[in-house]
Each structure stands twice: as C-alpha cells, then as structure tokens.
Design a protein around this motif. Structure first.
Motif, PDB file in Angstrom:
ATOM      1  N   PRO A  96     -37.890 -49.411 -20.187  1.00 31.57           N
ATOM      2  CA  PRO A  96     -38.015 -49.050 -21.631  1.00 31.57           C
ATOM      3  C   PRO A  96     -37.953 -48.451 -22.878  1.00 31.57           C
ATOM      4  N   GLY A  97     -37.612 -47.855 -23.575  1.00 29.88           N
ATOM      5  CA  GLY A  97     -38.142 -47.366 -24.568  1.00 29.88           C
ATOM      6  C   GLY A  97     -39.402 -47.879 -25.316  1.00 29.88           C
ATOM      7  N   ALA A  98     -39.686 -48.948 -25.636  1.00 24.17           N
ATOM      8  CA  ALA A  98     -41.033 -49.740 -26.228  1.00 24.17           C
ATOM      9  C   ALA A  98     -42.050 -48.771 -25.424  1.00 24.17           C
ATOM     10  N   GLY A 151     -54.045 -36.463 -26.320  1.00 19.79           N
ATOM     11  CA  GLY A 151     -53.017 -36.278 -26.423  1.00 19.79           C
ATOM     12  C   GLY A 151     -51.720 -36.197 -25.884  1.00 19.79           C
ATOM     13  N   ALA A 152     -52.731 -36.118 -24.257  1.00 24.40           N
ATOM     14  CA  ALA A 152     -51.983 -36.298 -23.054  1.00 24.40           C
ATOM     15  C   ALA A 152     -50.613 -37.349 -23.221  1.00 24.40           C
ATOM     16  N   LEU A 153     -51.995 -38.260 -23.105  1.00 25.25           N
ATOM     17  CA  LEU A 153     -51.120 -39.784 -23.280  1.00 25.25           C
ATOM     18  C   LEU A 153     -49.691 -39.417 -24.590  1.00 25.25           C
ATOM     19  N   GLY A 154     -49.810 -38.752 -25.620  1.00 26.97           N
ATOM     20  CA  GLY A 154     -49.182 -39.079 -26.637  1.00 26.97           C
ATOM     21  C   GLY A 154     -47.665 -38.316 -26.457  1.00 26.97           C
ATOM     22  N   LEU A 155     -48.190 -36.967 -25.409  1.00 26.87           N
ATOM     23  CA  LEU A 155     -47.373 -36.408 -25.454  1.00 26.87           C
ATOM     24  C   LEU A 155     -46.483 -36.178 -24.486  1.00 26.87           C
ATOM     25  N   PHE A 156     -46.672 -37.118 -22.902  1.00 26.01           N
ATOM     26  CA  PHE A 156     -46.081 -37.992 -21.871  1.00 26.01           C
ATOM     27  C   PHE A 156     -45.033 -39.673 -22.711  1.00 26.01           C
ATOM     28  N   GLY A 157     -45.930 -39.605 -23.545  1.00 20.91           N
ATOM     29  CA  GLY A 157     -45.299 -41.175 -23.866  1.00 20.91           C
ATOM     30  C   GLY A 157     -44.034 -40.901 -24.883  1.00 20.91           C
ATOM     31  N   LEU A 158     -44.462 -39.726 -25.950  1.00 14.31           N
ATOM     32  CA  LEU A 158     -43.148 -39.393 -26.995  1.00 14.31           C
ATOM     33  C   LEU A 158     -42.203 -38.303 -25.948  1.00 14.31           C
ATOM     34  N   GLY A 159     -42.857 -37.672 -24.703  1.00 12.87           N
ATOM     35  CA  GLY A 159     -41.769 -36.885 -24.130  1.00 12.87           C
ATOM     36  C   GLY A 159     -41.247 -37.654 -23.558  1.00 12.87           C
ATOM     37  N   GLY A 160     -41.142 -38.826 -22.679  1.00 17.51           N
ATOM     38  CA  GLY A 160     -40.230 -39.081 -21.898  1.00 17.51           C
ATOM     39  C   GLY A 160     -38.924 -39.704 -22.601  1.00 17.51           C
ATOM     40  N   LEU A 161     -39.304 -39.884 -23.460  1.00 13.62           N
ATOM     41  CA  LEU A 161     -37.867 -40.759 -24.678  1.00 13.62           C
ATOM     42  C   LEU A 161     -36.676 -40.576 -24.413  1.00 13.62           C
ATOM     43  N   ALA A 162     -35.886 -40.974 -24.109  1.00 13.83           N
ATOM     44  CA  ALA A 162     -34.909 -40.866 -24.571  1.00 13.83           C
ATOM     45  C   ALA A 162     -33.211 -41.609 -25.076  1.00 13.83           C
ATOM     46  N   TRP A 170     -27.527 -39.790 -16.295  1.00 16.72           N
ATOM     47  CA  TRP A 170     -28.311 -38.457 -16.127  1.00 16.72           C
ATOM     48  C   TRP A 170     -28.623 -38.533 -14.882  1.00 16.72           C
ATOM     49  N   VAL A 171     -28.698 -37.056 -14.066  1.00 19.35           N
ATOM     50  CA  VAL A 171     -28.516 -37.421 -12.678  1.00 19.35           C
ATOM     51  C   VAL A 171     -30.625 -36.361 -12.690  1.00 19.35           C
ATOM     52  N   LEU A 172     -31.226 -37.172 -11.936  1.00 18.57           N
ATOM     53  CA  LEU A 172     -32.691 -36.882 -12.106  1.00 18.57           C
ATOM     54  C   LEU A 172     -33.227 -36.189 -11.068  1.00 18.57           C
ATOM     55  N   GLY A 173     -33.933 -35.312 -11.086  1.00 19.65           N
ATOM     56  CA  GLY A 173     -34.279 -35.019  -9.636  1.00 19.65           C
ATOM     57  C   GLY A 173     -36.103 -33.611 -10.144  1.00 19.65           C
ATOM     58  N   LEU A 174     -36.707 -34.267  -9.048  1.00 18.51           N
ATOM     59  CA  LEU A 174     -38.097 -33.892  -8.640  1.00 18.51           C
ATOM     60  C   LEU A 174     -38.763 -32.681  -8.304  1.00 18.51           C
ATOM     61  N   PHE A 175     -38.701 -31.361  -7.946  1.00 17.39           N
ATOM     62  CA  PHE A 175     -38.755 -30.339  -7.528  1.00 17.39           C
ATOM     63  C   PHE A 175     -37.418 -29.611  -6.467  1.00 17.39           C
ATOM     64  N   GLY A 176     -36.467 -30.607  -6.773  1.00 17.55           N
ATOM     65  CA  GLY A 176     -35.874 -29.746  -5.704  1.00 17.55           C
ATOM     66  C   GLY A 176     -35.273 -31.351  -5.087  1.00 17.55           C
ATOM     67  N   ARG A 184     -28.138 -46.516 -17.448  1.00 15.23           N
ATOM     68  CA  ARG A 184     -28.247 -47.474 -18.781  1.00 15.23           C
ATOM     69  C   ARG A 184     -27.835 -46.227 -20.084  1.00 15.23           C
ATOM     70  N   THR A 185     -28.165 -47.301 -21.118  1.00 14.56           N
ATOM     71  CA  THR A 185     -27.304 -47.120 -22.149  1.00 14.56           C
ATOM     72  C   THR A 185     -28.556 -47.237 -23.579  1.00 14.56           C
ATOM     73  N   GLY A 186     -28.727 -47.086 -24.665  1.00  8.92           N
ATOM     74  CA  GLY A 186     -30.180 -47.557 -25.785  1.00  8.92           C
ATOM     75  C   GLY A 186     -31.597 -46.223 -26.085  1.00  8.92           C
ATOM     76  N   LEU A 187     -32.454 -46.896 -26.048  1.00  8.90           N
ATOM     77  CA  LEU A 187     -33.314 -46.106 -25.350  1.00  8.90           C
ATOM     78  C   LEU A 187     -34.376 -45.811 -24.671  1.00  8.90           C
ATOM     79  N   LEU A 188     -34.547 -45.102 -24.000  1.00  9.26           N
ATOM     80  CA  LEU A 188     -35.197 -45.323 -22.237  1.00  9.26           C
ATOM     81  C   LEU A 188     -36.701 -44.540 -22.897  1.00  9.26           C
ATOM     82  N   TRP A 189     -37.339 -44.567 -21.162  1.00 15.86           N
ATOM     83  CA  TRP A 189     -39.001 -43.229 -21.266  1.00 15.86           C
ATOM     84  C   TRP A 189     -38.191 -43.409 -19.433  1.00 15.86           C
ATOM     85  N   VAL A 190     -38.454 -41.845 -19.799  1.00 20.67           N
ATOM     86  CA  VAL A 190     -37.442 -41.326 -18.134  1.00 20.67           C
ATOM     87  C   VAL A 190     -38.982 -40.411 -18.275  1.00 20.67           C
ATOM     88  N   ASN A 191     -39.075 -39.879 -17.123  1.00 25.08           N
ATOM     89  CA  ASN A 191     -40.419 -39.093 -15.902  1.00 25.08           C
ATOM     90  C   ASN A 191     -40.243 -37.435 -17.402  1.00 25.08           C
TER      91      ASN A 191
END
Length: 375
Positions: A96-98, A151-162, A170-176, A184-191
């Motif tokens: 969840p985005g929270a 700073g890493a914790l803050g960037l990691f948390g806020l940067g994953g909001l979607a 969204w189709v997610l991929g990591l290193f191909g 899902r809809t609404g505020l989410l947190w994605v890596n």
C-alpha cells in the motif's frame, strides 16, 4: 470314331501345302511375357484386391513394368504462432502507498535528527520544534553514515510511490526478467528498482486506414475495417512481441488477403460471413500474444483506384441492361393483356396477319410511351 483336327492360325498351311511362317512383329519393341502354367491351376484363397489410389502412373508399354501408385501428399499444417509458455501474466508484489509514505517520513526524520546531532540545524528550526540545544558534535563519519541511511530510506520510500488507474496496468521487470503485473488502483508502493511499462487494458477500437483487399472474383478493393479488441495478457502483449498494436495491424492485413470482401449492396448473410471469418482468423493469430479480439468488421469498401473507372462503367452497363429487360417484360405483358381483352370480349376479330400487326403497333406505342415518362 471321328477325329477332329483343329488348326491354329500359326500352323495353317499355305497354298503349297507347307507351313506358313509367323508374321513379323508389328511393333518393334513388342515383348511377350510367359505365364507359368502352375499359376493357372494353383489351389488357394482368392487373391486379395488392393484398392489403388485415384492417382496411378501408367506403366510404360513393352517394359513389363507394373503400375506405380502415386500416394497423394498431405499438405503440412500451418504452424500456430507461439510464445514462451512460461510467459504468463501474474500479479506483482506491491505494498500500500502508506508504507512508502511512512518510509519517506522516517527518512526525513532521520536526516533532521542527524542535523540536530551534528549541530548544523538552524536555531529557528530548533525553536520551532522545541528541541533542546545540542552540544554540536560536528559532521564526522558517524553523522555522514546516518545521513546516508536516512536519505536512502527516504528516497526508497518516496521513489516507489505510484498511482494505479482504472483500465491501466504496469508490467514490471528487473534486469530483463518479468516480475509481474500491477492492475490495482489507488496509491501503491512499487519497488523503485523495477522497470515499469504502462499498458492500456481497456476495451479499445481501431479504425484502420484503407487496406488492400479483393472480392470473390479477384477484383482489387480498398476497405476500412473496425477492430474491437483489448489486452488480455499484459506479459505476452509487451514481452512476447515487439509492438502488439503493429502485430494486430499485420494480422488484419493478412486476414484480408485470404478472405474475399463483399461490396456494399450484397446480401446480409454474405457480409456477416465475411466478418465472422475475418474475426476468427485474427483471433487465432492475435491470441498467442495476449490480445483478445471481439470483432473485425469492414465498415467501408470501395474499388481500388486502378479499377474504379472500369468497374463503374461495368456496373452502369449492368444496371442499364437490367432496366431494359424489366421494361421489355412490362411492355410484353401489357401488349398481351390488351390483345387478350380485345379478343375475349369480342370487340375485334383478328386473323393472324392482323394480330401480328396489332402486336407490333402496340409494342412500339408502349415502348415510346415508357421512354418518354422515364418508367
């Protein structure tokens, strides 16, 4: 006892009483094949007849060669388009985005606490937050390490909001590598380390440009089709093919090349049959890449520019011939009805010559009258 002597043609005597020689061969390559006598009187089951294929190659004359059966070759089935069977849409792991907001707040609080610890926090902020006065340890390695972690914790948390939207995924991929799909809809947190590809999964329609086609007689046409479709499997649509929209367009063009298209004015059944056949072909080809096609229907059909003038003249000539045949049938019926009424009611008595003359005059009169009225 009477003895009957039979003479074969080869042993008949000539005029001089001698034996006549056998005539020469009429065909130079003639070959005589002897059949063993024991085969004629062999005891055993009847020979089994083997049905031959309709396609039999005849034997060459004079060689004794048996007929060769040419077995019909079955056409190879067309391979179905396939993608990686393991490439199937599955839900991705998101929070969840929270959770992202909380992580960002913790990072900001950590940076603020580190600044107060190092003594670099402005006095106005200290007074506003009502913090005790720090001794000011300075910016040492420990303070820099705390800054980095917060700073890493803050960037990691806020940067994953979607923000998830209805009808989008969204189709997610990591290193191909495919890591899942987010519907899902609404505020989410994605890596934030995952690569995101946005896909439209709503019901869509595509009105094509003019595409080449042909009718049942092979006459070139230009048609515009309406395709109703949607993305059913986002993994295959984005990763199984380079561009699924281009692939769908190519499938429609390939189907139009195999299915004859009817011109406007054809029977409703033929138009529906054409639409159903096009839909079935496109569904089979597009289903392998995760596309669900509901209908492929021609909405505008016209002759190609190179044959449009000739087909227009041909159509006008056909309409004119049909009009002439209809008018002639109407005139003949009118003349027959008029002559029949005159003779049945006894108004006139006509012989064959007078009847023919009356029919001729009435035909000319009716044709001239219908020509002037444009009927």
């Amino acid at each position: 006892m009477t003895t009957t002597t039979s003479h074969t043609p080869d042993s008949e005597g000539g005029p001089d009483g001698g034996t006549a020689p056998r005539p020469g061969r009429l065909i130079q390559n003639e070959v005589t094949t002897e059949i063993p006598v024991h085969l004629l009187f062999r005891d055993g089951p009847d020979p089994v007849s083997v049905p031959l294929s309709p396609t039999v190659v005849a034997r060459r004359q004079g060689t004794g060669e048996q007929p060769r059966v040419r077995r019909p070759t079955q056409p190879k089935p067309r391979p179905e388009p396939q993608v990686d069977p393991e490439l199937v849409e599955r839900p991705a792991r998101v929070l969840p985005g929270a959770a992202g907001v909380l992580a960002g707040a913790c990072g900001a609080a950590g940076c603020l606490a580190t600044s107060w610890w190092a003594g670099v926090l402005p006095p106005l902020v200290v007074d506003a937050l009502r913090l005790p006065v720090s001794a000011g340890a300075g910016l040492g390695p420990a303070q820099w390490a705390a800054y980095t972690g917060a700073g890493a914790l803050g960037l990691f948390g806020l940067g994953g909001l979607a923000r998830g939207q209805t009808g989008r995924a969204w189709v997610l991929g990591l290193f191909g590598r495919y890591r899942g799909t987010v519907r899902r809809t609404g505020l989410l947190w994605v890596n934030p380390l995952l690569l995101r590809r946005r896909v439209d999964v709503r019901l869509r329609h595509w009105r094509s440009e003019q595409l080449p086609a042909a009718d049942g007689n092979g006459v070139a046409l230009c048609t515009v089709v309406l395709v109703v479709w949607r993305v059913k499997d986002t993994a295959r649509a984005t990763l199984g093919v380079e561009d699924h929209e281009t692939y769908l367009r190519e499938c429609v063009e390939a189907a139009l090349a195999r299915v004859p298209v009817e011109m406007p004015g054809a029977t409703r059944g033929s138009v529906e049959t054409t639409a159903d056949t096009l839909t079935r072909l496109v569904v089979r080809d597009a289903g392998a890449v995760g596309l669900e096609v509901f209908s492929v229907r021609p909405v505008r059909v016209e002759y190609a520019p190179e044959v449009a003038a000739a087909m227009h003249r041909r159509r006008i000539a056909a309409l004119d011939a049909q009009h002439r045949a209809t008018m002639l049938t109407s005139v003949v019926d009118s003349v027959e009805d008029t002559v029949t009424r005159l003779t049945v009611r006894g108004l006139v008595e006509l012989d064959d010559y007078e009847r023919k003359a009356l029919v001729k005059d009435l035909t000319v009169a009716f044709c001239v009258g219908r020509g002037e009225t444009g009927a």
